[in-house]
Design an enzyme around this catalytic site. Sequence first.
Site, PDB file in Angstrom:
ATOM      1  N   GLN A 183       0.810  -1.228   0.000  1.00 56.39           N
ATOM      2  CA  GLN A 183       0.000   0.000   0.000  1.00 56.39           C
ATOM      3  C   GLN A 183       0.837   1.269   0.000  1.00 56.39           C
ATOM      4  O   GLN A 183       0.354   2.326  -0.383  1.00 56.39           O
ATOM      5  CB  GLN A 183      -0.950   0.007   1.211  1.00 56.39           C
TER       6      GLN A 183
ATOM      7  N   THR B  40       8.708 -18.619 -16.784  1.00 58.12           N
ATOM      8  CA  THR B  40       8.925 -17.560 -17.773  1.00 58.12           C
ATOM      9  C   THR B  40       8.322 -16.253 -17.261  1.00 58.12           C
ATOM     10  O   THR B  40       7.164 -16.226 -16.832  1.00 58.12           O
ATOM     11  CB  THR B  40       8.255 -17.955 -19.112  1.00 58.12           C
TER      12      THR B  40
ATOM     13  N   CYS C 132     -10.405  -8.122  -0.093  1.00 58.31           N
ATOM     14  CA  CYS C 132     -10.516  -9.581  -0.122  1.00 58.31           C
ATOM     15  C   CYS C 132     -11.366 -10.127   1.010  1.00 58.31           C
ATOM     16  O   CYS C 132     -11.849 -11.243   0.936  1.00 58.31           O
ATOM     17  CB  CYS C 132      -9.141 -10.226  -0.107  1.00 58.31           C
TER      18      CYS C 132
HETATM   19  C1  LIG Z   1      -1.151  -4.517   2.367  1.00 58.26           C
HETATM   20  C2  LIG Z   1      -1.407  -5.507   1.257  1.00 58.26           C
HETATM   21  N1  LIG Z   1      -0.623  -6.570   1.141  1.00 58.26           N
HETATM   22  C3  LIG Z   1      -0.801  -7.475   0.167  1.00 58.26           C
HETATM   23  C4  LIG Z   1      -1.817  -7.362  -0.750  1.00 58.26           C
HETATM   24  C5  LIG Z   1      -1.994  -8.422  -1.803  1.00 58.26           C
HETATM   25  O1  LIG Z   1      -1.544  -7.998  -3.053  1.00 58.26           O
HETATM   26  P1  LIG Z   1      -2.041  -8.727  -4.397  1.00 58.26           P
HETATM   27  O2  LIG Z   1      -3.482  -8.420  -4.531  1.00 58.26           O
HETATM   28  O3  LIG Z   1      -1.219  -8.098  -5.485  1.00 58.26           O
HETATM   29  O4  LIG Z   1      -1.752 -10.162  -4.256  1.00 58.26           O
HETATM   30  C6  LIG Z   1      -2.660  -6.254  -0.670  1.00 58.26           C
HETATM   31  C7  LIG Z   1      -3.764  -6.077  -1.650  1.00 58.26           C
HETATM   32  O5  LIG Z   1      -4.916  -6.238  -1.367  1.00 58.26           O
HETATM   33  C8  LIG Z   1      -2.461  -5.299   0.363  1.00 58.26           C
HETATM   34  O6  LIG Z   1      -3.267  -4.257   0.502  1.00 58.26           O
END
Ligand SMILES: Cc1ncc(COP(=O)(O)O)c(C=O)c1O
Length: 393
Positions: free
Chosen positions: A177, A235, A323
């Site tokens: 972030q 790759t 998420c």
């Molecule tokens: C603090 C943090 N770490 C890790 C992630 C995960 O990244 P990615 O969605 O690229 O796997 C996120 C994204 O949601 C995040 O906000």
Amino acid sequence: MKRIYLDNNATTPQAPEVTEAMRPFFEEHFANPASTHREGQKVRHRLEAARARVAELIEASPEEIVFTSGGTESINLAILGAARKRPDGHIVTTAIEHAAGLEAVRRFEEEGGTATYVRSRSSGDIDPQAVIDAIRPDTVLVSVMHSNNETGVLQPIEPLARECNRRTILFHTDAAQSCGKISISVRETPVDLVSLAAHKFYGPKGVGALYIRKGIDLLPQMFGGGQQGSRRSGTEATALAVGMGRACELARSAPGSYLERIAPLRDRLERGLVAAYPGATVNGSNALRLPNTSSVRFPGIRGEEMVISLDLQGIAVSPGAACSSGAHRPSHVLIGMGLGADLARSSVRFSLGLYSLPEEIDRVLQVIPEITAGLRGMGNRMSTAAGKEGDRA
Ligand SMILES: Cc1ncc(COP(=O)(O)O)c(C=O)c1O
């Protein structure tokens, strides 16, 4: 009506310059960068230039950058690649990490390792001394996020990196972030491992990078053709890597944009929200925060209901981390700050981006009184406890 996007911590739109830079890699530059023929070498050259762009953004050397599929993979490679070297070792991390960090550490525990999860203070930041106190003789890794994705609260990376460096314990930070919003220098701060995700700063989704300080040997978590010095076989996704490189270049070319332009907009939004609803409070407002993030709780209202109401008015925000927003569980970050479940559930995250405009903030502040008035009764019916809970539970 033009929609208003205020969920930039979930992901940012891809910058047109990034799309432009990627385009030739879907067309003429399709060759495998490991191939020795001219086509392959041309792509290899561009891939390495992209790696150099990523390195420059955090003041690293290109050979210290490994491209991955995103923040999650970078974090897994950092944590498991470091900790699995000593399967009965110990990790110190925090209870407010992103799920990618928490689940990688849990995996290590399932395999026989141990871990300490340091709680945050009510202000949303971690007490660095609490992390240092949790270090044991068998600690192999300390992993603390650079800034929190829900509250935007900045964590005390500098003193922790120095202390771990002094004790020769590996230190990882999840900077997904922070990267592109505030400056990060691995030259100034002696971190060993830094996780980055391109889609949080106008790059493409599906690509990230892990900074691995020179001399650090991680256990690879992916096995195959030995690409990227055998640290991450497979790759390379050349178009995505080039897009990430371009996003890094753009971030580097305008270092003050967030602080100069977005922070004042964010502050105006917060002032307006707090004035519009009795008891509305910015989570983490007493700590240093990212310039774009506002997590605001509205006692007596369900954050999810507010997200839906705002969506119907053309405004995209989120109740918390992207998420976990489908999970209907109160945020572990806000609970960890000492909020009760109802207050945690009453929170909404507004995350601004470089394309956010003053008139968009005006529009949010215009619709909020009506939305909150409508939802307040509903929230009270759903949870009579919420209103009585006061500021903190
Ligand atoms: C603090 C943090 N770490 C890790 C992630 C995960 O990244 P990615 O969605 O690229 O796997 C996120 C994204 O949601 C995040 O906000």
